[in-house]
Design a protein around this motif. Sequence first.
Motif, mmCIF file in Angstrom:
data_model
loop_
_atom_site.group_PDB
_atom_site.id
_atom_site.type_symbol
_atom_site.label_atom_id
_atom_site.label_comp_id
_atom_site.label_asym_id
_atom_site.label_seq_id
_atom_site.Cartn_x
_atom_site.Cartn_y
_atom_site.Cartn_z
ATOM 1 N N ARG A 25 3.332 -3.698 -12.941
ATOM 2 C CA ARG A 25 2.654 -4.393 -14.036
ATOM 3 C C ARG A 25 2.835 -5.910 -13.949
ATOM 4 O O ARG A 25 1.906 -6.664 -14.188
ATOM 5 N N ASN A 26 4.026 -6.352 -13.615
ATOM 6 C CA ASN A 26 4.304 -7.793 -13.617
ATOM 7 C C ASN A 26 4.037 -8.448 -12.265
ATOM 8 O O ASN A 26 3.674 -9.620 -12.213
ATOM 9 N N ASP A 27 4.240 -7.728 -11.161
ATOM 10 C CA ASP A 27 4.156 -8.341 -9.833
ATOM 11 C C ASP A 27 2.781 -8.252 -9.191
ATOM 12 O O ASP A 27 2.506 -8.975 -8.233
ATOM 13 N N PHE A 28 1.903 -7.385 -9.669
ATOM 14 C CA PHE A 28 0.626 -7.184 -8.975
ATOM 15 C C PHE A 28 -0.237 -8.430 -9.003
ATOM 16 O O PHE A 28 -0.847 -8.788 -8.000
ATOM 17 N N GLY A 42 -9.155 -8.020 3.745
ATOM 18 C CA GLY A 42 -10.438 -7.691 3.132
ATOM 19 C C GLY A 42 -10.358 -7.597 1.619
ATOM 20 O O GLY A 42 -11.314 -7.894 0.913
ATOM 21 N N GLY A 43 -9.233 -7.215 1.112
ATOM 22 C CA GLY A 43 -9.076 -7.114 -0.339
ATOM 23 C C GLY A 43 -7.748 -6.470 -0.680
ATOM 24 O O GLY A 43 -7.155 -5.767 0.135
ATOM 25 N N VAL A 44 -7.294 -6.748 -1.866
ATOM 26 C CA VAL A 44 -6.067 -6.157 -2.391
ATOM 27 C C VAL A 44 -6.468 -5.305 -3.589
ATOM 28 O O VAL A 44 -7.101 -5.797 -4.521
ATOM 29 N N GLN A 45 -6.138 -4.035 -3.506
ATOM 30 C CA GLN A 45 -6.541 -3.110 -4.568
ATOM 31 C C GLN A 45 -5.326 -2.532 -5.261
ATOM 32 O O GLN A 45 -4.289 -2.317 -4.650
ATOM 33 N N ASN A 46 -5.513 -2.257 -6.523
ATOM 34 C CA ASN A 46 -4.491 -1.611 -7.324
ATOM 35 C C ASN A 46 -5.003 -0.217 -7.673
ATOM 36 O O ASN A 46 -6.087 -0.072 -8.208
#
Length: 189
Positions: A25-28, A42-46
């Motif tokens: 929650r805090n680091d993403f 290309g992208g960072v996904q959660n």
Amino acid sequence: PPSVAKLTQVGDLPATFIVHLKDLRNDFTTFHDEYNGLAGVGGVQNQNEALKTLLNAIDGVKFFSIMIAVVVLIASILLIANTIQVAAAQRKNETSIMRLVGASRWMTELPFMLETIVATFVGGLIALGLIAVGKGFVLNRIFKVPVENGVIPDLGTNDILVAGGLGLIGGILLSGLTAFATLRLYVRL
């Protein structure tokens, strides 16, 4: 990091990295802002976004189930009331004779209430048996792997008995109160 990128060629690293953050929650947001714009990324996904969609669908199904349960509850109350009215109309002669020989209104209503409660009790026992069979078939066979992996909680015999018992007691109380109210408000005995 850029230092690793200088030493590698295309195909040396996998196309996707899975990074486990200590506090998602805090680091993403910080992780996303730092690595999303780098060359070769290309992208960072959660995965929380995908889970939110799934959880929203589950919440929708849960709300729909609650609405169906409320409709069934109302329908069952109306069905019990209607059945008692029909039974009382069919036994009008018997109840009139009981009243003529001195039976109180309570004594003429009691057989109808007992009949309703016994029918509810038998129906509740049948439902309890079907829940146990459904648990054995659905959870233990169809969803065996998700239950073993802990994705779907396993129901024990105690869970079935507690839930079924509470449902049975609630059904008996509801049918008894419905019978009493119907006999007092809508039926002349």
